[in-house]
Structures are given as C-alpha cells and as structure tokens.
Design a protein around this motif. Structure first.
Motif, PDB file in Angstrom:
ATOM      1  N   LEU A 186       4.726   6.804 -12.966  1.00 54.82           N
ATOM      2  CA  LEU A 186       3.330   6.574 -12.615  1.00 54.82           C
ATOM      3  C   LEU A 186       2.637   5.697 -13.652  1.00 54.82           C
ATOM      4  N   ALA A 187       2.935   5.934 -14.922  1.00 61.59           N
ATOM      5  CA  ALA A 187       2.328   5.118 -15.975  1.00 61.59           C
ATOM      6  C   ALA A 187       2.764   3.659 -15.872  1.00 61.59           C
ATOM      7  N   THR A 344      -4.303  16.895  -8.428  1.00 57.29           N
ATOM      8  CA  THR A 344      -3.200  16.214  -7.754  1.00 57.29           C
ATOM      9  C   THR A 344      -1.974  17.110  -7.715  1.00 57.29           C
ATOM     10  N   ILE A 345      -1.356  17.190  -6.547  1.00 56.61           N
ATOM     11  CA  ILE A 345      -0.066  17.870  -6.360  1.00 56.61           C
ATOM     12  C   ILE A 345       0.908  16.833  -5.810  1.00 56.61           C
ATOM     13  N   LEU A 346       2.059  16.707  -6.452  1.00 54.90           N
ATOM     14  CA  LEU A 346       3.064  15.728  -6.037  1.00 54.90           C
ATOM     15  C   LEU A 346       4.367  16.445  -5.728  1.00 54.90           C
ATOM     16  N   LEU A 347       4.878  16.265  -4.519  1.00 54.89           N
ATOM     17  CA  LEU A 347       6.160  16.857  -4.112  1.00 54.89           C
ATOM     18  C   LEU A 347       7.299  15.944  -4.546  1.00 54.89           C
ATOM     19  N   THR A 348       8.250  16.509  -5.283  1.00 52.53           N
ATOM     20  CA  THR A 348       9.370  15.733  -5.814  1.00 52.53           C
ATOM     21  C   THR A 348      10.690  16.296  -5.307  1.00 52.53           C
ATOM     22  N   GLU A 408       3.779   4.120  -4.260  1.00 50.89           N
ATOM     23  CA  GLU A 408       2.793   4.627  -3.303  1.00 50.89           C
ATOM     24  C   GLU A 408       1.984   5.779  -3.887  1.00 50.89           C
ATOM     25  N   ALA A 409       2.640   6.648  -4.680  1.00 50.08           N
ATOM     26  CA  ALA A 409       1.915   7.750  -5.312  1.00 50.08           C
ATOM     27  C   ALA A 409       0.898   7.226  -6.325  1.00 50.08           C
ATOM     28  N   ALA A 410       1.288   6.234  -7.129  1.00 55.12           N
ATOM     29  CA  ALA A 410       0.363   5.660  -8.103  1.00 55.12           C
ATOM     30  C   ALA A 410      -0.816   4.978  -7.424  1.00 55.12           C
ATOM     31  N   GLN A 411      -0.541   4.286  -6.342  1.00 55.86           N
ATOM     32  CA  GLN A 411      -1.625   3.632  -5.616  1.00 55.86           C
ATOM     33  C   GLN A 411      -2.591   4.653  -5.015  1.00 55.86           C
TER      34      GLN A 411
END
Length: 426
Positions: A186-187, A344-348, A408-411
């Motif tokens: 993300l960074a 924010t919750i991100l599914l990995t 897409e997650a960062a955007q």
C-alpha cells in the motif's frame, strides 16, 4: 415342395423347368421373359381385354404410367395369385436399408447472401476460449497495460492526496495474516502515484524493512533509538531506493527488548506519537507496521495513529482473535487516544475455490459494513516472491493479480480519505 433353395411349384413359376432361386428374389427382379407387370406372378403378359390387377401403391398402369389403380369396369372375378415365400429364408436375406443422405445445413448457391445461421444447437456452440470483443487484446498486452498503470512512469499525481496527514496503524495480533505485506505494498502504491509516505517498522522481525530493501542490521539507527533514547525520527528515516516520495524507519533485533525497557519509562504509551509529531516534514500517509501481539509496541502504535487498518485472512482463526483486538482498540480509545477508530478492513489471502473464504467474507462484511474494502487480496505467488528480491509486488511484477489487487485497495483508501478527512497528527 421341398426346401432346397428353389421353388418348383408350377402355380408360381408356370412350369417345373423354370425354377426361381430364393436368393435372387429382391424388389424389381423378374425372371427372363417375364412381364414387366409386377402383379402378374406367371410372368406372362395379360391379354389386351383382361382387367389390370390392382397392385400396391405406385404400381404402373397398362400404359406404363403410374396409375396404379384397378379400372372401374374391371371384372370382380379377376384375382391375383400371391407368391408363396419361404419366410425363414427371406428373413435372412433382407435388403439393405436405403441410404439417406445428410442434408446440407448451408443455404443453396442461389440464395442471397445473409447471416449464416447453424441448423442445430450443436452447430451453434462457441468455445469458451474464443475471445469476446472486450477481450480481444492478448493477455500479455493487458498485463503490460496494467503494469504501466501501476508503475505510473509519468510521475503524475493520479491518487488524491488527503488534506491532512493520515496516520494508519496496521494491526492484528494474529500472525501471518499479511500485515507487513499490506503495509509495504500500500505504501509503494500510494508513493508511485504522487503521495508522500512514511513507513514505520515496529516489528522486531524487520520484515517491512526487508521488503523495502532498507538496511536494518545491528548498528543501524532504527525505531528503537526513537523510543528508548528519544532520537529524532528524521535522523533514522531512510529514503527507499527506486521509489520516490517513500521513506522508511527500519527496525533491528534491538527492538525485541524495547517492551521490557519501556516499562519504567515515563509516558511509555505515547513515545512513538511524540516522535511522529516532531517530524519536521509533511507526509500524506504514515503506515505503522505492528508486531503480532498486543504488547507495549502495539499500544504505542495505537496511541500514535488515528486510523486502524486490520488485515483479515479469510480463515476461521483470523476471525477468532478479532474480537479481542476490537476490545483493546476500545480501551485505547477510552483512556489514551479518543481519536482512534477502525476505518479500514482488508481481506487477504482470499481463495475463491473454497466455500470457507466466501463464508468469512460474508461474515466480515455483515459485521463491519462499509469499512471493508471492496478490493480483496487473492492468494498470489508473486506477492510471496517479491520480498526475496527486496521489492514489493508493485515493482517486482506490476502486472500480476496481487499487484493489481493492492493497487485497487490503495486507490480505494485514497478516495475514502478525500471524502472523510482526518485530523492532524498533533
């Protein structure tokens, strides 16, 4: 009459000297000298004034035409002597079935040109490998287009920059859920698209430093010096090679003893928050990579942050400890940092082939609602290979599914930050 393959009945053949072989009896056959009339078993032409016997459908008339019907004035006494056949023999010598040609589904040559329509449903089958209009481009061309979009060689600001600095803590006490991988990718994605990003590696393992190819061996100034010795953060931050607008504060093995040493330090929970607030430069994003525990290092990260990003592996064990993490976040909000919130919750590690992944996704979305990102990170070997080359997946293989998902997650995170601005990290 005896069955030796020949018929000696004079009523059938006309004389005993004119035998008829049963092997030669087939439709249209007649003995030599016989009348062409198929209804005359004697093989003799009837007299001119004799009534024509009624034949089967399609029998020829007297004049050779296809009349096939008895004349109206025919004598009722006229009769036809049927041919007696050996049924057992004829059953063994049945004529072969007539050949039926397969009709041609194509239109005749004189038919006007038009769209060709197959005659059957089988002919209308189209292979699923046939590309559609939307997929006319070869896979390599599509992958190259995604790579150019992710790398952004022009250097333009394509992701919106927040009005104020967003300090995000990437936390989950469950290990192996993708905290470090999410932080690094993300960074890098945000930095490649015009945002100024700082990564603080707060995990004694130093995996985030490895993923960004930042030296973190013993003797290198790291975040331990900032927490214990109050060294300014700008003195230990290093620019990431090859990625503009990205800096990293590394972590060494010395950080493993920081939790014990922080016990006797005054205001031990807010040491990292003061170090970030004192940084003279301005960042759009500050990502803090937390260790897989709920000790003093994680508490320092929660106090310094304004938002919490929770990566959740799509498995049951990741959900089991999520309740305890939410309780600790609520305790920090009540006593140490009232601005903290789970944003924010991100599914990995999502595997679409399993029902478990779908069940976990539905449970998380039902519980957290809009906080769950629409972008889901799938299982991708490129994401795991990238750290071995000291890179993120964004630069290692920008056209892969993993890089596209993190982009897409960062955007999505950047667009949410513009709609919902957060406070300064004072």
């Amino acid at each position: 009459m005896h069955d030796d393959g020949r018929y000696d009945d004079p009523r059938v053949t006309g004389s005993a000297s004119d035998p008829v072989s049963r092997e030669t009896e087939y439709p249209g056959w007649r003995p030599s000298g016989a009348s062409p009339n198929p209804s005359d078993p004697r093989g003799e032409a009837p007299p001119p004034d004799a009534p024509w016997p009624r034949g089967g459908e399609g029998s020829p008339g007297r004049d050779g035409s296809d009349a096939g019907a008895r004349p109206v004035n025919a004598s009722p006494d006229a009769r036809v002597i049927p041919i007696r056949r050996n049924t057992s023999a004829s059953a063994r010598f049945e004529p072969a079935p007539s050949y039926q040609p397969v009709p041609d589904p194509r239109p005749p040559a004189d038919t006007p040109a038009g769209p060709y329509e197959p005659a059957t449903a089988e002919a209308a089958y189209v292979s699923r490998e046939t590309p559609t209009r939307e997929e006319d481009d070869p896979p390599l061309a599509m992958e190259a287009m995604r790579a150019v979009q992710i790398l952004n060689p022009s250097g333009e600001v394509t992701m919106p920059r927040p009005e104020r600095t967003r300090v995000m803590c990437v936390a989950n006490q469950k290990g192996g859920v993708g905290k470090t991988t999410t932080t690094v990718n993300l960074a890098v994605a945000l930095a490649l698209h015009g945002n100024r990003v700082l990564v603080v590696d707060l995990d004694p393992q130093g995996n985030a430093s490895t993923g960004l190819n930042v030296p973190h061996h013993t003797g290198v100034p790291d975040v331990y010096d900032c927490l214990i010795n109050s060294v300014p953060l700008e003195d230990v931050a290093q620019a990431v090679e090859g990625i503009p607008n990205l800096w990293c504060v590394p972590a060494t093995i010395d950080l493993a003893g920081a939790e014990i040493e922080l016990v006797s330090v005054v205001a031990r929970e807010s040491r990292l928050a003061r170090a970030i607030a004192a940084y003279p430069g301005h960042f759009d994003y500050v990502f803090i990579d937390c260790p897989p525990s709920l000790g003093l290092l994680t508490v320092n990260a929660l106090v310094a942050a304004q938002e919490v990003l929770i990566p959740i592996q799509c498995e049951y064990y990741a959900l089991e400890g999520l309740n305890q993490l939410i309780n600790n976040i609520n305790l920090v909000r009540q006593h140490l940092n009232p601005r903290l919130e789970v944003s924010t919750i991100l599914l990995t590690m999502y595997d679409r082939r399993t029902r478990l992944a779908d069940a976990v996704e539905q449970d998380v979305r039902n519980h957290f609602g809009d906080k769950v990102l629409q972008a889901v990170i799938p299982r991708n070997v490129r994401v795991s290979e990238a750290p071995s080359y000291g890179q993120s997946v964004m630069t290692y293989d920008p056209g892969s599914r993993g890089a596209t998902s993190y982009f897409e997650a960062a955007q999505e995170i950047a667009e949410r930050g513009v709609k919902e601005p957060v406070g300064r990290n004072a």
